[in-house]
Motif scaffolding. Sequence first.
Motif, PDB file in Angstrom:
ATOM      1  N   LYS A 122      40.361  39.406 -64.165  1.00  0.00           N
ATOM      2  CA  LYS A 122      41.007  38.374 -64.964  1.00  0.00           C
ATOM      3  C   LYS A 122      39.966  37.392 -65.498  1.00  0.00           C
ATOM      4  O   LYS A 122      39.991  37.028 -66.681  1.00  0.00           O
ATOM      5  CB  LYS A 122      42.041  37.634 -64.113  1.00  0.00           C
ATOM      6  CG  LYS A 122      42.838  36.613 -64.872  1.00  0.00           C
ATOM      7  CD  LYS A 122      43.891  35.970 -63.991  1.00  0.00           C
ATOM      8  CE  LYS A 122      44.663  34.938 -64.785  1.00  0.00           C
ATOM      9  NZ  LYS A 122      45.640  34.244 -63.945  1.00  0.00           N
ATOM     10  N   ALA A 123      39.023  36.997 -64.657  1.00  0.00           N
ATOM     11  CA  ALA A 123      37.973  36.065 -65.080  1.00  0.00           C
ATOM     12  C   ALA A 123      37.077  36.719 -66.135  1.00  0.00           C
ATOM     13  O   ALA A 123      36.675  36.068 -67.113  1.00  0.00           O
ATOM     14  CB  ALA A 123      37.150  35.626 -63.874  1.00  0.00           C
TER      15      ALA A 123
ATOM     16  N   GLU B 243      42.693  41.909 -54.157  1.00  0.00           N
ATOM     17  CA  GLU B 243      42.974  40.596 -54.722  1.00  0.00           C
ATOM     18  C   GLU B 243      41.722  40.027 -55.391  1.00  0.00           C
ATOM     19  O   GLU B 243      41.794  39.471 -56.488  1.00  0.00           O
ATOM     20  CB  GLU B 243      43.454  39.660 -53.611  1.00  0.00           C
ATOM     21  CG  GLU B 243      44.099  38.398 -54.120  1.00  0.00           C
ATOM     22  CD  GLU B 243      44.684  37.588 -52.976  1.00  0.00           C
ATOM     23  OE1 GLU B 243      44.289  36.419 -52.880  1.00  0.00           O
ATOM     24  OE2 GLU B 243      45.499  38.123 -52.209  1.00  0.00           O
ATOM     25  N   ASN B 244      40.573  40.186 -54.729  1.00  0.00           N
ATOM     26  CA  ASN B 244      39.314  39.709 -55.319  1.00  0.00           C
ATOM     27  C   ASN B 244      38.979  40.477 -56.602  1.00  0.00           C
ATOM     28  O   ASN B 244      38.505  39.893 -57.587  1.00  0.00           O
ATOM     29  CB  ASN B 244      38.165  39.859 -54.317  1.00  0.00           C
ATOM     30  CG  ASN B 244      38.249  38.849 -53.199  1.00  0.00           C
ATOM     31  OD1 ASN B 244      38.929  37.825 -53.331  1.00  0.00           O
ATOM     32  ND2 ASN B 244      37.573  39.132 -52.084  1.00  0.00           N
ATOM     33  N   LYS B 245      39.204  41.782 -56.589  1.00  0.00           N
ATOM     34  CA  LYS B 245      38.935  42.612 -57.775  1.00  0.00           C
ATOM     35  C   LYS B 245      39.824  42.182 -58.932  1.00  0.00           C
ATOM     36  O   LYS B 245      39.370  42.074 -60.078  1.00  0.00           O
ATOM     37  CB  LYS B 245      39.170  44.084 -57.431  1.00  0.00           C
ATOM     38  CG  LYS B 245      38.788  45.036 -58.527  1.00  0.00           C
ATOM     39  CD  LYS B 245      38.962  46.472 -58.092  1.00  0.00           C
ATOM     40  CE  LYS B 245      38.584  47.415 -59.201  1.00  0.00           C
ATOM     41  NZ  LYS B 245      38.766  48.808 -58.813  1.00  0.00           N
ATOM     42  N   LYS B 246      41.077  41.901 -58.641  1.00  0.00           N
ATOM     43  CA  LYS B 246      42.019  41.453 -59.660  1.00  0.00           C
ATOM     44  C   LYS B 246      41.562  40.128 -60.257  1.00  0.00           C
ATOM     45  O   LYS B 246      41.587  39.921 -61.474  1.00  0.00           O
ATOM     46  CB  LYS B 246      43.403  41.292 -59.013  1.00  0.00           C
ATOM     47  CG  LYS B 246      44.556  41.721 -59.868  1.00  0.00           C
ATOM     48  CD  LYS B 246      45.862  41.422 -59.184  1.00  0.00           C
ATOM     49  CE  LYS B 246      46.594  42.707 -58.856  1.00  0.00           C
ATOM     50  NZ  LYS B 246      47.955  42.438 -58.366  1.00  0.00           N
ATOM     51  N   THR B 247      41.130  39.223 -59.416  1.00  0.00           N
ATOM     52  CA  THR B 247      40.672  37.909 -59.866  1.00  0.00           C
ATOM     53  C   THR B 247      39.410  38.042 -60.720  1.00  0.00           C
ATOM     54  O   THR B 247      39.291  37.376 -61.751  1.00  0.00           O
ATOM     55  CB  THR B 247      40.389  36.994 -58.648  1.00  0.00           C
ATOM     56  OG1 THR B 247      41.526  36.978 -57.790  1.00  0.00           O
ATOM     57  CG2 THR B 247      40.073  35.582 -59.088  1.00  0.00           C
ATOM     58  N   ARG B 248      38.482  38.910 -60.302  1.00  0.00           N
ATOM     59  CA  ARG B 248      37.251  39.120 -61.078  1.00  0.00           C
ATOM     60  C   ARG B 248      37.565  39.710 -62.453  1.00  0.00           C
ATOM     61  O   ARG B 248      36.988  39.302 -63.460  1.00  0.00           O
ATOM     62  CB  ARG B 248      36.302  40.049 -60.310  1.00  0.00           C
ATOM     63  CG  ARG B 248      35.509  39.362 -59.225  1.00  0.00           C
ATOM     64  CD  ARG B 248      34.363  40.237 -58.730  1.00  0.00           C
ATOM     65  NE  ARG B 248      34.767  41.572 -58.327  1.00  0.00           N
ATOM     66  CZ  ARG B 248      35.042  41.927 -57.060  1.00  0.00           C
ATOM     67  NH1 ARG B 248      34.958  41.041 -56.088  1.00  0.00           N
ATOM     68  NH2 ARG B 248      35.400  43.160 -56.782  1.00  0.00           N
TER      69      ARG B 248
END
Length: 133
Positions: free
Chosen positions: A11-12, A4-9
Amino acid sequence: MEKENKKTREKARKERNELVRQLVAFVRKRDRRVQAHRKLVEEQNAEKIKKTAELRRQQKLQQAKMAEEYKEQSWAAMSELEKELQQIEAQYGEEFGDTSENAEQPNDNDPTIDCYDDLYCPACDKSFKSDKA
C-alpha cells in the motif's frame, strides 16, 4: 504478521508511486523544455501530414495524367474481339450447318433433340431424370 506487513508495504509503495507520477505530471506541465519539445513534435507531425497530403495529391495528378495518355492496345480492343467472335461463329455455322437463325428454331428432323429431355448436360453428354441428379 508477515502478511499484514507485506500488505502495508504494498500500500505504501503504491501511494509513493502515485505521488511520483503526480509530481512528474506537474513538472511536465510547467517545464519549458518539455513544452518546447512537445511543440517541436507537433510541428513535425503537422509537416509530415502536409508532406503526405502533397505526395497523395501528386500521385493523383500523375494517375490522372497517365489515364489521359492511356491508349488501349489493339489486341485488347473489344471491337476486334467481337469481330473475331462473329467470324468464328460464322465459320462454325458454315462448317456444321448451324447458323444463328437455325439455332433459335428447333429442327424437327434432328433425332438427337427427340431423345433428350430438359435435363441434359452437354458438357457431360448425359441426360438426367430429376433436378437433384
